[in-house]
Design a protein around this motif. Structure first.
Motif, PDB file in Angstrom:
ATOM      1  N   SER A   1     -10.109 -10.088  -2.196  1.00 41.12           N
ATOM      2  CA  SER A   1     -10.923  -9.098  -2.931  1.00 41.12           C
ATOM      3  C   SER A   1     -12.212  -9.755  -3.188  1.00 41.12           C
ATOM      4  CB  SER A   1     -10.198  -8.416  -4.069  1.00 41.12           C
ATOM      5  OG  SER A   1      -9.348  -7.915  -3.649  1.00 41.12           O
TER       6      SER A   1
ATOM      7  N   LEU B   1     -14.159  -2.352  -0.802  1.00 44.07           N
ATOM      8  CA  LEU B   1     -12.744  -2.877  -1.080  1.00 44.07           C
ATOM      9  C   LEU B   1     -11.855  -1.396  -0.700  1.00 44.07           C
ATOM     10  CD1 LEU B   1     -12.075  -4.758  -4.564  1.00 44.07           C
ATOM     11  CD2 LEU B   1     -12.433  -5.673  -1.937  1.00 44.07           C
ATOM     12  N   ARG B   2     -10.752  -1.568   0.072  1.00 48.16           N
ATOM     13  CA  ARG B   2      -9.934  -0.341   0.272  1.00 48.16           C
ATOM     14  C   ARG B   2      -8.985   0.050  -0.798  1.00 48.16           C
ATOM     15  NH1 ARG B   2      -7.487  -1.772   6.334  1.00 48.16           N
ATOM     16  NH2 ARG B   2      -9.641  -1.700   7.467  1.00 48.16           N
ATOM     17  N   ARG B   3      -9.192  -0.671  -1.926  1.00 44.94           N
ATOM     18  CA  ARG B   3      -8.347  -0.278  -3.027  1.00 44.94           C
ATOM     19  C   ARG B   3      -9.252  -0.156  -4.216  1.00 44.94           C
ATOM     20  NH1 ARG B   3      -6.132  -4.934  -6.189  1.00 44.94           N
ATOM     21  NH2 ARG B   3      -7.279  -6.823  -5.569  1.00 44.94           N
ATOM     22  N   SER B   4      -8.792   0.847  -5.239  1.00 44.85           N
ATOM     23  CA  SER B   4      -9.583   0.989  -6.248  1.00 44.85           C
ATOM     24  C   SER B   4      -9.495  -0.101  -7.268  1.00 44.85           C
ATOM     25  CB  SER B   4      -9.329   2.392  -7.047  1.00 44.85           C
ATOM     26  OG  SER B   4      -8.001   2.375  -7.028  1.00 44.85           O
TER      27      SER B   4
ATOM     28  N   GLN C   1       0.862  -1.274   0.108  1.00 47.23           N
ATOM     29  CA  GLN C   1      -0.101   0.082   0.111  1.00 47.23           C
ATOM     30  C   GLN C   1       0.825   1.311  -0.080  1.00 47.23           C
ATOM     31  OE1 GLN C   1      -0.393  -2.492   2.273  1.00 47.23           O
ATOM     32  NE2 GLN C   1      -2.550  -3.538   1.441  1.00 47.23           N
TER      33      GLN C   1
ATOM     34  N   ARG D   1       0.548   3.806  -3.223  1.00 49.61           N
ATOM     35  CA  ARG D   1       0.167   5.133  -2.944  1.00 49.61           C
ATOM     36  C   ARG D   1       1.232   6.214  -3.653  1.00 49.61           C
ATOM     37  NH1 ARG D   1      -2.089   3.671   2.111  1.00 49.61           N
ATOM     38  NH2 ARG D   1       0.005   3.948   3.152  1.00 49.61           N
TER      39      ARG D   1
ATOM     40  N   ASP E   1      -1.152  -1.501  -8.463  1.00 47.21           N
ATOM     41  CA  ASP E   1      -1.089  -2.349  -7.439  1.00 47.21           C
ATOM     42  C   ASP E   1      -0.082  -3.617  -7.748  1.00 47.21           C
ATOM     43  OD1 ASP E   1      -2.708  -0.964  -5.974  1.00 47.21           O
ATOM     44  OD2 ASP E   1      -4.681  -2.193  -6.473  1.00 47.21           O
TER      45      ASP E   1
ATOM     46  N   LEU F   1     -14.547 -10.142   0.257  1.00 45.19           N
ATOM     47  CA  LEU F   1     -15.183  -9.018   0.615  1.00 45.19           C
ATOM     48  C   LEU F   1     -16.182  -8.699  -0.331  1.00 45.19           C
ATOM     49  CD1 LEU F   1     -11.573  -6.837   1.157  1.00 45.19           C
ATOM     50  CD2 LEU F   1     -13.415  -7.781   3.218  1.00 45.19           C
TER      51      LEU F   1
END
Length: 378
Positions: free
Chosen positions: A293, A303-306, A186, A190, A209, A296
């Motif tokens: 993923s 999801l915490r990611r796009s 992460q 970022r 990612d 979830l």
């Protein structure tokens, strides 16, 4: 100028993660006494950049105990930025001789033209006996005679955890150890997204990612890969990653999961191919990332990611084909110590195949929970 150089951290705030390290560095800079620091951490986590930032913190006109960072815009900060080599002397033990080390130590101690002089010695584990003796002599001399009035000397030794056992015990006892943690995917993701937006590089989120997955190689390597892809095409997607870097797309791991409850043979062949291609550890991490993923989205948790719209739709469609009991069975294997700690790819494939066969034999369908429990009990 390369992206690695252009986006190299120049302030504490630019360094990804490492919050405890940054706090320790601030406290050290506020103390004027001479001290030897030992930076211990993986490749690409910011050890060299932090040596440059320390010089800036020492001379910044606006840095106080109440300041979180150097200001970056005062005359002193700009001076360090423009004439960095006069503030920070860098010695790399893997490529320089003991004679060059002696010259660097002399320049660090006696050719001090600014208020601070930093000697940064990287891969200190490779120093031979002569180099170790030179360093010990320099450190002992400064401790006995003190700093030059109005001037400050900082000695930083650095190495990776793999080479820490090589370090002379005299250094370990005379230095303050500062441990750098491993960057998370992460943290890297970022930073890469920030660089891509700043450079107006279009990208798919899952492509960024994928670049961030290999945390062992650090931030510098990931930024280099981003630049390599940007030179090939201004739009970075999974197809480009595979064409240029031979990195398999995330949907491939999703397809392996989809075959677990329907086609064990196809799942086995595909998993075997990509374990050979990317290595067991990378395969295991990426497969679990795809599973997490999927789990979830099946539970309707954001999801915490796009994800790109296309991949998000594929995940949603896959989630509808799984029952909670199936995902639970998969979780039992992917989180088991036997699977996680296994270093034999054939054994890992055997575990995945057995799991897939059990799912098919139980004939899981989207039936009621009561019917499924009855089948499992039987």
């Amino acid at each position: 100028m390369s992206l690695q150089e252009k986006y190299r951290p120049r302030l504490l705030a630019d360094i990804s993660g490492q919050e405890s390290v940054k706090k320790s560095i601030r406290q050290f800079v506020l103390k004027a006494a001479f001290q030897v620091l030992f930076f211990l951490g993986p490749t690409g986590v910011g050890k060299t950049s932090l040596a440059n930032i320390m010089a800036k913190l020492c001379v910044c006109e606006n840095f106080t105990e109440h300041s979180p960072d150097a200001c970056g815009h005062c005359e002193s900060c700009r001076d360090v930025e423009s004439y960095e080599r006069y503030y920070v002397i860098k010695h790399y033990c893997t490529s320089k001789s003991p004679e060059e080390l002696e010259s660097d130590i002399h320049s660090w101690r006696h050719h001090l033209v600014h208020r601070v002089s930093v000697l940064f010695i990287d891969e200190v584990g490779y120093l031979n006996a002569k180099g170790v003796g030179l360093l010990q002599k320099a450190v002992d001399g400064i401790r006995e005679n003190g700093n030059i009035p109005g001037r400050r000397l900082i000695l930083i030794l650095a190495t990776t955890p793999n080479h820490y056992s090589r370090i002379d015990n005299a250094f370990k006892g005379r230095s303050r150890l500062i441990r750098f943690g491993k960057l998370t995917s992460q943290d890297i993701s970022r930073r890469l997204a920030y660089i891509a937006k700043s450079e107006r590089i279009n990208y798919e989120p899952e492509a960024i990612d994928a670049l961030s997955n290999d945390v062992e190689l650090g931030m510098r390597h990931a930024v280099g890969l981003l630049e390599q892809l940007a030179e090939a095409n201004q739009f970075i997607d999974n197809k480009l990653l595979y064409r240029v870097l031979r990195l398999p797309p995330e949907k491939l791991y999703l397809s392996i999961l989809q075959r677990m409850n329907s086609n064990p043979q196809s799942m086995y062949l595909r998993a075997s191919k990509w374990i050979d291609f990317v290595g067991l550890e990378a395969f295991r991490e990426n497969l679990y990332r795809a599973y997490n993923s999927l789990r979830l989205l099946h539970a309707r948790v954001p999801l915490r990611r796009s994800l790109s719209p296309a991949l998000f739709n594929e995940y949603e469609e896959a989630a509808r084909s799984f029952h909670a009991e199936e995902l639970s069975r998969i979780s039992d294997v992917l989180n088991s110590r036997r699977y996680v700690e296994c270093d034999d790819s054939d054994r890992v494939l055997e575990m995945l195949l057995n799991l897939s066969c059990r799912l098919v034999d139980l004939e899981f369908t989207l039936e009621s929970d009561e019917d499924l429990r009855d089948k499992i009990e039987k």
